[in-house]
Design a protein around this motif. Structure first.
Motif, short mmCIF file in Angstrom:
data_model
loop_
_atom_site.label_atom_id
_atom_site.label_comp_id
_atom_site.label_asym_id
_atom_site.label_seq_id
_atom_site.Cartn_x
_atom_site.Cartn_y
_atom_site.Cartn_z
N SER A 101 0.84 -1.21 0.00
CA SER A 101 0.00 0.00 0.00
C SER A 101 0.88 1.25 0.00
O SER A 101 1.95 1.27 0.62
N TRP A 102 0.40 2.28 -0.66
CA TRP A 102 1.09 3.57 -0.73
C TRP A 102 0.71 4.41 0.48
O TRP A 102 -0.47 4.66 0.73
N VAL A 103 1.68 4.85 1.27
CA VAL A 103 1.42 5.68 2.44
C VAL A 103 2.25 6.97 2.40
O VAL A 103 2.39 7.65 3.41
N GLY A 104 2.79 7.28 1.23
CA GLY A 104 3.65 8.45 1.11
C GLY A 104 2.93 9.68 0.57
O GLY A 104 1.71 9.67 0.34
N ASN A 105 3.70 10.74 0.34
CA ASN A 105 3.20 11.99 -0.22
C ASN A 105 4.38 12.66 -0.93
O ASN A 105 5.27 13.21 -0.28
N VAL A 106 4.39 12.60 -2.25
CA VAL A 106 5.55 13.08 -3.00
C VAL A 106 5.79 14.57 -2.79
O VAL A 106 6.93 15.04 -2.86
N TYR A 107 4.73 15.34 -2.53
CA TYR A 107 4.89 16.78 -2.34
C TYR A 107 5.50 17.11 -0.99
O TYR A 107 5.89 18.25 -0.75
N LYS A 108 5.56 16.13 -0.12
CA LYS A 108 6.24 16.29 1.16
C LYS A 108 7.54 15.49 1.21
O LYS A 108 8.13 15.31 2.27
N GLY A 109 7.96 15.00 0.05
CA GLY A 109 9.20 14.24 -0.01
C GLY A 109 9.10 12.88 0.66
O GLY A 109 10.10 12.36 1.15
N ASP A 110 7.93 12.28 0.63
CA ASP A 110 7.71 10.99 1.29
C ASP A 110 7.35 9.94 0.25
O ASP A 110 6.37 10.09 -0.48
N ALA A 111 8.13 8.87 0.19
CA ALA A 111 7.90 7.79 -0.78
C ALA A 111 7.72 6.46 -0.05
O ALA A 111 8.16 5.41 -0.53
N SER A 112 7.07 6.49 1.10
CA SER A 112 6.95 5.29 1.94
C SER A 112 5.83 4.37 1.46
O SER A 112 4.86 4.81 0.85
N ILE A 113 5.99 3.08 1.77
CA ILE A 113 4.97 2.08 1.49
C ILE A 113 4.76 1.23 2.74
O ILE A 113 5.54 1.33 3.71
N SER A 114 3.72 0.42 2.74
CA SER A 114 3.48 -0.48 3.87
C SER A 114 3.19 -1.88 3.34
O SER A 114 2.71 -2.05 2.22
N ILE A 115 3.47 -2.87 4.20
CA ILE A 115 3.24 -4.27 3.86
C ILE A 115 2.23 -4.83 4.84
O ILE A 115 2.44 -4.76 6.05
N SER A 116 1.15 -5.38 4.34
CA SER A 116 0.13 -5.98 5.21
C SER A 116 0.35 -7.49 5.31
O SER A 116 0.91 -8.11 4.40
N ASN A 117 -0.07 -8.05 6.43
CA ASN A 117 0.04 -9.49 6.68
C ASN A 117 1.43 -10.04 6.40
O ASN A 117 1.59 -11.01 5.64
N PRO A 118 2.46 -9.44 6.98
CA PRO A 118 3.82 -9.92 6.72
C PRO A 118 4.06 -11.29 7.33
O PRO A 118 3.45 -11.66 8.34
N THR A 119 4.96 -12.05 6.71
CA THR A 119 5.38 -13.35 7.22
C THR A 119 6.90 -13.37 7.26
O THR A 119 7.57 -12.49 6.72
N MET A 120 7.44 -14.41 7.88
CA MET A 120 8.89 -14.53 7.96
C MET A 120 9.52 -14.79 6.59
O MET A 120 10.71 -14.60 6.40
N LYS A 121 8.70 -15.21 5.61
CA LYS A 121 9.21 -15.39 4.26
C LYS A 121 9.49 -14.06 3.57
O LYS A 121 10.14 -14.03 2.52
N ASP A 122 9.00 -12.96 4.14
CA ASP A 122 9.22 -11.63 3.55
C ASP A 122 10.57 -11.05 3.94
O ASP A 122 10.93 -9.96 3.47
N ASN A 123 11.31 -11.72 4.80
CA ASN A 123 12.62 -11.21 5.21
C ASN A 123 13.52 -10.99 3.99
O ASN A 123 13.59 -11.84 3.10
#
Length: 235
Positions: A101-123
Motif C-alpha cells: 500500500s502507498w502511504v507516502g506523499n511526493v509533495y512532502k518528499g515521502d515515498a513510503s509504502i506499507s506491507i500488510s500481513n507480513p510473514t517470515m518469508k518476507d525477510n
C-alpha cells in the motif's frame, strides 16, 4: 612566439573542461538525496511501514517516479514490487500481491509504502529509488527487513504497560477514597465516645446532606420509572 601560441591554445582548450568540471561539481553538491531506515523489525501479521524520504533540487512534477524493489534473504534475484508515476502501481503478482500500500506523499518528499500481513518469508532487502528529472542521479539506500513471531515476553510487557496505564490510577483513587472515609469514620467515633454534641451549624449541615441524599434517591426513582413503566417504588 610559437611556444606562446601553443600555450595559448592549450589554455583555450582547458576552459571547456574546467567549465564542465565546475558545473559537475555544482550538481554533486545539490543531488537528489534519498533516506531510508537501514533496519526494520516487524511481527507476523502486523502491518509494517517501510519509510523512504527524498529531497530534490527540482520541483516535483508528473515526471517523478518511485520504484521499490525486493531481494529475498535466500535469493540474489531482485523483483519490482511497487511503481509510482502520478498514480500508484503495486505489484499484481508474486508474494507481495495485494499486500503493498502507498502511504507516502511526493509533495512532502515521502515515498513510503506499507506491507500488510507480513510473514517470515518476507525477510530480505528492500530498495527505494526516486527520479525527479532533471534530478535522476542519486544514492539507492537499502532497508533490511526482519519479520519474527511476537514472543510471549513482548505480549506480557504490553499487558503490563496496559495495567500500569489503566489499573494503577484507578487503584490510587480507590485507596484515597478509603483513607478519607476511614478518617471521617474515626472522627465520628471519637466524637461519640467523648459525648460530643453537634452545634446548630453541624446539625444543619447534616440535615442538608440528608435532604440531598433524599433528593438523589427520588431522582433515581424517577429515572427508573421513566425507563421501566412497571417499576414500583418500594419505599
Amino acid at each position: 612566439m610559437q611556444l606562446s601560441g601553443a600555450a595559448g591554445s592549450r589554455s583555450r582548450a582547458l576552459f571547456p573542461l574546467l567549465g564542465a568540471l565546475f558545473f559537475q561539481g555544482v550538481y554533486i553538491v545539490l543531488p537528489l538525496e534519498i533516506k531510508t531506515d537501514a533496519y526494520v523489525r516487524g511481527y507476523v501479521g502486523e502491518e509494517i511501514k517501510l519509510k523512504c524520504t527524498f529531497t530534490s533540487t527540482s520541483d516535483v512534477t508528473d515526471k517523478l517516479t518511485i520504484d521499490w524493489t525486493y531481494r529475498s534473504a535466500s535469493s540474489s534475484r531482485t523483483e519490482s514490487i511497487f511503481h509510482y508515476q502520478s498514480f500508484t502501481y503495486p505489484t499484481t503478482s508474486g508474494r507481495f500481491r495485494d499486500r503493498i500500500s502507498w502511504v507516502g506523499n511526493v509533495y512532502k518528499g515521502d515515498a513510503s509504502i506499507s506491507i500488510s500481513n507480513p510473514t517470515m518469508k518476507d525477510n530480505g532487502t528492500f530498495s527505494c529509488a526516486v527520479k525527479n528529472p532533471p534530478d535522476v542521479h542519486h544514492n539507492i539506500p537499502a532497508t533490511e527487513l526482519t519479520v519474527t513471531e511476537r514472543s510471549f515476553g513482548t505480549m506480557l510487557s504490553s499487558v503490563a504497560l496496559l495495567s500500569i496505564l489503566v489499573f494503577i490510577p484507578s487503584a490510587v483513587v480507590v485507596v484515597f477514597l478509603l483513607v478519607r472515609m476511614g478518617k471521617k469514620s474515626a472522627g465520628l467515633k471519637k466524637r461519640s465516645k467523648s459525648g460530643y454534641k453537634k452545634s446548630s451549624i453541624e446539625v444543619s449541615d447534616d440535615t442538608d446532606q440528608e435532604e440531598g441524599e433524599n433528593c438523589m434517591g427520588r431522582l433515581c426513582v424517577r429515572c427508573a420509572e421513566c425507563l421501566d413503566p412497571d417499576y414500583e417504588d418500594t419505599y
